[in-house]
Design a protein around this motif. Structure first.
Motif, PDB file in Angstrom:
ATOM      1  N   ASN A  96       8.226  -0.320 -15.871  1.00 48.25           N
ATOM      2  CA  ASN A  96       9.321   0.494 -15.352  1.00 48.25           C
ATOM      3  C   ASN A  96       8.944   1.972 -15.331  1.00 48.25           C
ATOM      4  O   ASN A  96       9.224   2.686 -14.360  1.00 48.25           O
ATOM      5  CB  ASN A  96      10.572   0.289 -16.207  1.00 48.25           C
ATOM      6  N   GLN A  97       8.309   2.452 -16.382  1.00 45.65           N
ATOM      7  CA  GLN A  97       7.922   3.859 -16.447  1.00 45.65           C
ATOM      8  C   GLN A  97       6.859   4.185 -15.403  1.00 45.65           C
ATOM      9  O   GLN A  97       6.895   5.243 -14.767  1.00 45.65           O
ATOM     10  CB  GLN A  97       7.395   4.204 -17.839  1.00 45.65           C
ATOM     11  N   PHE A  98       5.910   3.275 -15.217  1.00 44.59           N
ATOM     12  CA  PHE A  98       4.873   3.452 -14.193  1.00 44.59           C
ATOM     13  C   PHE A  98       5.527   3.533 -12.816  1.00 44.59           C
ATOM     14  O   PHE A  98       5.180   4.390 -11.992  1.00 44.59           O
ATOM     15  CB  PHE A  98       3.900   2.271 -14.247  1.00 44.59           C
ATOM     16  N   ASN A  99       6.487   2.651 -12.577  1.00 48.47           N
ATOM     17  CA  ASN A  99       7.225   2.614 -11.317  1.00 48.47           C
ATOM     18  C   ASN A  99       7.977   3.929 -11.091  1.00 48.47           C
ATOM     19  O   ASN A  99       7.920   4.520 -10.012  1.00 48.47           O
ATOM     20  CB  ASN A  99       8.184   1.420 -11.349  1.00 48.47           C
ATOM     21  N   ARG A 100       8.667   4.390 -12.128  1.00 44.32           N
ATOM     22  CA  ARG A 100       9.465   5.617 -12.013  1.00 44.32           C
ATOM     23  C   ARG A 100       8.573   6.834 -11.775  1.00 44.32           C
ATOM     24  O   ARG A 100       8.935   7.731 -10.998  1.00 44.32           O
ATOM     25  CB  ARG A 100      10.277   5.827 -13.285  1.00 44.32           C
ATOM     26  N   SER A 115      21.594   0.139 -15.517  1.00 38.80           N
ATOM     27  CA  SER A 115      21.956  -1.197 -15.995  1.00 38.80           C
ATOM     28  C   SER A 115      21.258  -2.303 -15.213  1.00 38.80           C
ATOM     29  O   SER A 115      20.860  -3.328 -15.786  1.00 38.80           O
ATOM     30  CB  SER A 115      23.475  -1.388 -15.924  1.00 38.80           C
ATOM     31  N   ASN A 116      21.078  -2.112 -13.895  1.00 36.47           N
ATOM     32  CA  ASN A 116      20.430  -3.141 -13.085  1.00 36.47           C
ATOM     33  C   ASN A 116      18.955  -3.292 -13.447  1.00 36.47           C
ATOM     34  O   ASN A 116      18.421  -4.405 -13.510  1.00 36.47           O
ATOM     35  CB  ASN A 116      20.571  -2.822 -11.598  1.00 36.47           C
ATOM     36  N   ILE A 117      18.281  -2.164 -13.668  1.00 36.20           N
ATOM     37  CA  ILE A 117      16.880  -2.219 -14.063  1.00 36.20           C
ATOM     38  C   ILE A 117      16.750  -2.844 -15.450  1.00 36.20           C
ATOM     39  O   ILE A 117      15.848  -3.659 -15.694  1.00 36.20           O
ATOM     40  CB  ILE A 117      16.253  -0.809 -14.040  1.00 36.20           C
ATOM     41  N   THR A 118      17.638  -2.473 -16.356  1.00 41.79           N
ATOM     42  CA  THR A 118      17.624  -3.057 -17.694  1.00 41.79           C
ATOM     43  C   THR A 118      17.810  -4.564 -17.624  1.00 41.79           C
ATOM     44  O   THR A 118      17.136  -5.323 -18.330  1.00 41.79           O
ATOM     45  CB  THR A 118      18.737  -2.438 -18.567  1.00 41.79           C
ATOM     46  N   LEU A 123      15.779 -10.188 -17.879  1.00 37.97           N
ATOM     47  CA  LEU A 123      15.563 -11.466 -17.204  1.00 37.97           C
ATOM     48  C   LEU A 123      14.082 -11.806 -17.145  1.00 37.97           C
ATOM     49  O   LEU A 123      13.681 -12.961 -17.317  1.00 37.97           O
ATOM     50  CB  LEU A 123      16.145 -11.425 -15.785  1.00 37.97           C
ATOM     51  N   TRP A 124      13.259 -10.777 -16.919  1.00 40.07           N
ATOM     52  CA  TRP A 124      11.809 -10.972 -16.876  1.00 40.07           C
ATOM     53  C   TRP A 124      11.301 -11.442 -18.236  1.00 40.07           C
ATOM     54  O   TRP A 124      10.463 -12.342 -18.311  1.00 40.07           O
ATOM     55  CB  TRP A 124      11.124  -9.668 -16.472  1.00 40.07           C
ATOM     56  N   ALA A 125      11.805 -10.840 -19.297  1.00 37.68           N
ATOM     57  CA  ALA A 125      11.387 -11.217 -20.647  1.00 37.68           C
ATOM     58  C   ALA A 125      11.785 -12.658 -20.956  1.00 37.68           C
ATOM     59  O   ALA A 125      11.011 -13.412 -21.565  1.00 37.68           O
ATOM     60  CB  ALA A 125      12.000 -10.265 -21.676  1.00 37.68           C
ATOM     61  N   ILE A 126      12.971 -13.050 -20.528  1.00 34.05           N
ATOM     62  CA  ILE A 126      13.434 -14.425 -20.752  1.00 34.05           C
ATOM     63  C   ILE A 126      12.548 -15.414 -20.001  1.00 34.05           C
ATOM     64  O   ILE A 126      12.123 -16.444 -20.555  1.00 34.05           O
ATOM     65  CB  ILE A 126      14.899 -14.584 -20.300  1.00 34.05           C
ATOM     66  N   GLU A 127      12.260 -15.120 -18.734  1.00 35.27           N
ATOM     67  CA  GLU A 127      11.425 -16.009 -17.925  1.00 35.27           C
ATOM     68  C   GLU A 127      10.012 -16.096 -18.490  1.00 35.27           C
ATOM     69  O   GLU A 127       9.409 -17.173 -18.529  1.00 35.27           O
ATOM     70  CB  GLU A 127      11.384 -15.510 -16.475  1.00 35.27           C
ATOM     71  N   ASN A 128       9.470 -14.971 -18.948  1.00 30.61           N
ATOM     72  CA  ASN A 128       8.110 -14.989 -19.474  1.00 30.61           C
ATOM     73  C   ASN A 128       8.028 -15.639 -20.847  1.00 30.61           C
ATOM     74  O   ASN A 128       6.979 -16.178 -21.213  1.00 30.61           O
ATOM     75  CB  ASN A 128       7.526 -13.584 -19.481  1.00 30.61           C
ATOM     76  N   ALA A 193      15.796  -2.565  -7.500  1.00 30.26           N
ATOM     77  CA  ALA A 193      16.932  -2.042  -8.259  1.00 30.26           C
ATOM     78  C   ALA A 193      16.957  -0.520  -8.217  1.00 30.26           C
ATOM     79  O   ALA A 193      18.019   0.095  -8.082  1.00 30.26           O
ATOM     80  CB  ALA A 193      16.849  -2.537  -9.707  1.00 30.26           C
ATOM     81  N   ARG A 194      15.789   0.102  -8.318  1.00 30.66           N
ATOM     82  CA  ARG A 194      15.717   1.569  -8.304  1.00 30.66           C
ATOM     83  C   ARG A 194      16.089   2.116  -6.918  1.00 30.66           C
ATOM     84  O   ARG A 194      16.790   3.121  -6.803  1.00 30.66           O
ATOM     85  CB  ARG A 194      14.321   2.018  -8.731  1.00 30.66           C
TER      86      ARG A 194
END
Length: 275
Positions: A96-100, A115-118, A123-128, A193-194
Motif C-alpha cells: 500500500n505504501q509503495f502504491n501511494r 476504509s476501503n483500502i484497509t 481480505l488479502w491477508a485472509i485469502e493468503n 480503491a485509491r
C-alpha cells in the motif's frame, strides 16, 4: 462541472512492488523447505517409518504408523506457518505504501489509507492465510498418494525416497506462483480503491505487451475502462457510449485480478487533481 468536462491528464501506470514479490517468494520457499525437512526427518530418514513401510508392503496395507506420521507432519507444518501468516498485514501495508508513493508524484493530496483500502488489505491477508495453509496440505496429499501407491506396487524404500524428494518441486512452483499472483492482485485492488476514493472512475488498460499476454487481456490494450463496472469499455475518453467487453472477448476483471495477470491501469485524472 464534472471531471469528464475538465481538462484531463493521465498519470503513469501503478506497477506492483517487485521487492514485495521477491520477499514474499523468499519466505514462502523457506516455508516449503521447512515442510520438506519435516517430511524428510519423519519419513525419508526415519528408520521407524522405513520399517513400517516394509511391513506395510508385506501386508499390502498401510499401517497405523504411516497414518500417524502424516498427521504429525501436518500438525507441525501448520504450526510453522504461524510466523508467515502473522506477517501478512505488514506485507500488505508495504504494498500500500509503495502504491501511494507513486500516486503522490502525480496527485496533490493522497491520504495514506482509507476504509476501503484497509478492507482490501484484510481480505488479502485472509485469502493468503488460506493459500499458505494449502501448501503443506497439497504437499502431504501428494506424499500420501506416493506412499499408498508405493505400498500397493511393492516398491522399495529407496524408490519411495526418490519419489518423495521429487514431489517437493511441485510445492516450490506453487509458492512462486502464489507470491507473483497475490502481490499483483493486492496492488491492483489497492489501486482501484485509491482511485475511487479520489473520485477517479476511469482508467486506461495497459497490458505487458509481450507474447505471454492472454487474448482476453490483449484486446483491452489502450481501451478506456470503468472502475465501477468491469464489463464495459470504450475506445477513447471522449466517447460517450460504453461497449460490452464480451463483444471483443475481453476479460470481465480489472488489471491484476485475473490469475497471474501482469496488466496495469493508467488513471484518467483531472487537471485539478494533478500535482
Amino acid at each position: 462541472m464534472s471531471l469528464k468536462r475538465k481538462r484531463i491528464k493521465k498519470s503513469i501506470a501503478i506497477p506492483f512492488s517487485i521487492f514485495a514479490e521477491i520477499a514474499y517468494k523468499r519466505d514462502l520457499l523457506a516455508y516449503v523447505r521447512e515442510v520438506k525437512a519435516l517430511v524428510v526427518n519423519n519419513l525419508v530418514e526415519n528408520q521407524a517409518f522405513i520399517s513400517s513401510y516394509k511391513y506395510s508392503i508385506r501386508k499390502d496395507d498401510v499401517s497405523d504408523e504411516l497414518e500417524n506420521a502424516l498427521k504429525t507432519i501436518s500438525f507441525y507444518a501448520l504450526s510453522k506457518a504461524s510466523g508467515l501468516i502473522g506477517s501478512l498485514i505488514k506485507r500488505a501495508k508495504f504494498v500500500n505504501q509503495f502504491n501511494r508513493n507513486i500516486f503522490t508524484k502525480f496527485i496533490r493530496s493522497v491520504p495514506e489509507s482509507n476504509s476501503n483500502i484497509t478492507d482490501e488489505m484484510k481480505l488479502w491477508a485472509i485469502e493468503n492465510t488460506r493459500l499458505i495453509k494449502t501448501i503443506p496440505e497439497r504437499m502431504l496429499d501428494k506424499v500420501a498418494e506416493i506412499v499408498y501407491t508405493s505400498v500397493r506396487s511393492g516398491e522399495s524404500s529407496r524408490s519411495l525416497t526418490i519419489k518423495l524428494r521429487e514431489a517437493f518441486d511441485i510445492s516450490k512452483n506453487r509458492a512462486k506462483i502464489i507470491a507473483r499472483d497475490q502481490i499483483s492482485k493486492l496492488n491492483g485492488n489497492i489501486t482501484r480503491a485509491r482511485n475511487l476514493s479520489l473520485g477517479i472512475t476511469e482508467y486506461q488498460w495497459l497490458s505487458a505487451r509481450d507474447e505471454r499476454v492472454r487474448h482476453s487481456h490483449d484486446v483491452l490494450e489502450g481501451k478506456i475502462c470503468s472502475w465501477n463496472d468491469a464489463e464495459i469499455y470504450k475506445n477513447a475518453e471522449i466517447d460517450k457510449k460504453w461497449k460490452s467487453r464480451s463483444s471483443i472477448g475481453g476479460v470481465n476483471l480489472h488489471p491484476g485480478q485475473d490469475i497471474m495477470c501482469r496488466c496495469t491501469s493508467v488513471a484518467i485524472i483531472s487537471a485539478e487533481l494533478a500535482a
